[in-house]
Motif scaffolding. Sequence first.
Motif, PDB file in Angstrom:
ATOM      1  N   GLU A 130       0.829  -1.200   0.000  1.00 54.05           N
ATOM      2  CA  GLU A 130       0.000   0.000   0.000  1.00 54.05           C
ATOM      3  C   GLU A 130       0.869   1.258   0.000  1.00 54.05           C
ATOM      4  N   ILE A 131       1.965   1.209   0.745  1.00 51.59           N
ATOM      5  CA  ILE A 131       2.904   2.333   0.773  1.00 51.59           C
ATOM      6  C   ILE A 131       3.494   2.567  -0.608  1.00 51.59           C
ATOM      7  N   GLU A 132       3.959   1.507  -1.251  1.00 45.91           N
ATOM      8  CA  GLU A 132       4.622   1.641  -2.541  1.00 45.91           C
ATOM      9  C   GLU A 132       3.666   2.133  -3.623  1.00 45.91           C
ATOM     10  N   VAL A 133       2.449   1.614  -3.631  1.00 42.55           N
ATOM     11  CA  VAL A 133       1.469   2.049  -4.627  1.00 42.55           C
ATOM     12  C   VAL A 133       1.140   3.527  -4.436  1.00 42.55           C
ATOM     13  N   THR A 134       0.976   3.940  -3.194  1.00 37.88           N
ATOM     14  CA  THR A 134       0.677   5.345  -2.914  1.00 37.88           C
ATOM     15  C   THR A 134       1.816   6.249  -3.359  1.00 37.88           C
ATOM     16  N   LEU A 135       3.034   5.837  -3.094  1.00 42.77           N
ATOM     17  CA  LEU A 135       4.189   6.646  -3.507  1.00 42.77           C
ATOM     18  C   LEU A 135       4.268   6.770  -5.031  1.00 42.77           C
ATOM     19  N   LEU A 136       4.003   5.684  -5.728  1.00 37.86           N
ATOM     20  CA  LEU A 136       4.027   5.731  -7.189  1.00 37.86           C
ATOM     21  C   LEU A 136       3.011   6.735  -7.720  1.00 37.86           C
ATOM     22  N   ARG A 137       1.859   6.780  -7.088  1.00 43.16           N
ATOM     23  CA  ARG A 137       0.827   7.727  -7.518  1.00 43.16           C
ATOM     24  C   ARG A 137       1.231   9.173  -7.263  1.00 43.16           C
ATOM     25  N   HIS A 138       2.207   9.365  -6.384  1.00 37.60           N
ATOM     26  CA  HIS A 138       2.706  10.705  -6.077  1.00 37.60           C
ATOM     27  C   HIS A 138       4.078  10.966  -6.697  1.00 37.60           C
ATOM     28  N   GLY A 139       4.458  10.150  -7.665  1.00 41.91           N
ATOM     29  CA  GLY A 139       5.702  10.393  -8.390  1.00 41.91           C
ATOM     30  C   GLY A 139       6.955   9.970  -7.663  1.00 41.91           C
ATOM     31  N   CYS A 140       6.814   9.125  -6.659  1.00 42.20           N
ATOM     32  CA  CYS A 140       7.972   8.660  -5.887  1.00 42.20           C
ATOM     33  C   CYS A 140       8.055   7.144  -5.931  1.00 42.20           C
ATOM     34  N   ALA A 141       9.192   6.645  -5.524  1.00 36.08           N
ATOM     35  CA  ALA A 141       9.398   5.203  -5.464  1.00 36.08           C
ATOM     36  C   ALA A 141      10.407   4.898  -4.379  1.00 36.08           C
ATOM     37  N   LEU A 142      10.481   3.621  -4.020  1.00 36.89           N
ATOM     38  CA  LEU A 142      11.515   3.155  -3.095  1.00 36.89           C
ATOM     39  C   LEU A 142      11.777   1.690  -3.365  1.00 36.89           C
ATOM     40  N   ASP A 143      12.988   1.270  -3.043  1.00 34.15           N
ATOM     41  CA  ASP A 143      13.339  -0.133  -3.222  1.00 34.15           C
ATOM     42  C   ASP A 143      12.863  -0.980  -2.053  1.00 34.15           C
ATOM     43  N   GLU A 144      12.781  -0.363  -0.884  1.00 33.07           N
ATOM     44  CA  GLU A 144      12.345  -1.085   0.302  1.00 33.07           C
ATOM     45  C   GLU A 144      11.885  -0.090   1.347  1.00 33.07           C
ATOM     46  N   THR A 145      11.110  -0.589   2.301  1.00 29.55           N
ATOM     47  CA  THR A 145      10.667   0.239   3.411  1.00 29.55           C
ATOM     48  C   THR A 145      10.581  -0.638   4.650  1.00 29.55           C
TER      49      THR A 145
END
Length: 398
Positions: A204-219
């Motif tokens: 859910e974190i990763e999908v939300t970040l993608l929708r806001h133009g961000c990404a991460l390899d891990e959290t």
Amino acid sequence: MNSDFSALDAFLDDAGVDGFLIDAAGDDSDQVYLSGFDAPDPFHTLYDGEVHLLVSSLEYGRAKKESDAATVDRHADYEMRSLVEDHGRLEGGRRVLASFLDERNVGSVAVPARFPLATADGLREQGIDVRTPESPPIGRGGANVIETIRATKTDEEIEHVATAQEANEAAMEAAEDLVRAATVEGDELHYEGEPLTSERVKEEIEVTLLRHGCALDETIVACGANAADPHDRGSGPLTAGEPIIVDIFPRDKSTKYHADMTRTFCKGDPSDEIREWYDLTAAAKEAALALVEPGVTGADVHDAVCDVYEDAGEPTLRSDETTETGFIHNTGHGVGLDVHEQPLVGPGGGELEPGHVITIEPGLYDPAVGGVRIEDIVVVTEDGYRNFTSYPEALVVE
């Protein structure tokens, strides 16, 4: 981005060399910062008072359009094909680079400490003096000169971090909403009839970040005993009544700048010890923030956190350098093109300056109890700090 390289000019003068050379791809933050260009394969950036790039023909057109360089050259401009035919690919490539430097009357270069050894040896064979002089680090450690320059952010960079943090807060809200919507089934949290897992919250974190133009390899979404290891990414079902550390550090896909924030949540009734830890950690964060201003050292800020914990009887690495429980990490670190960069907010940390973007992230850890961490990200200003973090702090999610 209009970066100030006057510190690099002074460094080169002090080192007695003609230029600064980087051999790296765009995943190297120093390379991106100096060149203003991002490419998946290694390329060369020379600074001799101006920025000059040496790239492959594949990247030539894009580098001319996108980079901050005064000049952009191709390998083909230095007869690479014939040099490779005569000397092989590795030796031919080094001769091309030596010609690129010679074209600019550069006979000596400073390079980062992690500069490729084969490139350095090849340049030396071509008569180029290659050195790795140290720059004055910010606090403890051997930061190279570009790291040191990067630590002080321009107004543009500061807004890049602020934008990444806005996305971060949307992702944290999505994570907390999942925990809030979960039901308690025995000892576990359930969502839509299935156990709510660390992996589901990370998704859910990763999908939300993608929708806001961000990404991460891990959290990090770590619960219970997993949360007692500050860098345990977390896995498996989330447990009712135990702390869940959510630490998100996204990178904006456009600007390449990071943000960083941690909150600790609990669905159900936490133990009295966890409640006490949470209140102590909130107090430690506020004590640290109260000190943040130019001229105060990262070590001073760290000591303020240790004071709060030690006064309450909790172990810290300052009181016992062998402790495996309590406050077992630094108070914070710089954030920018890397999620961990200069300056240091911990033992040996040097003076904070306007433009330093840092985290403040105290925490307590014990496998028998779990872990608690609260983290804000701030920028040092002329008279204090600006907190990029507006996300609320609350342990119990109802």
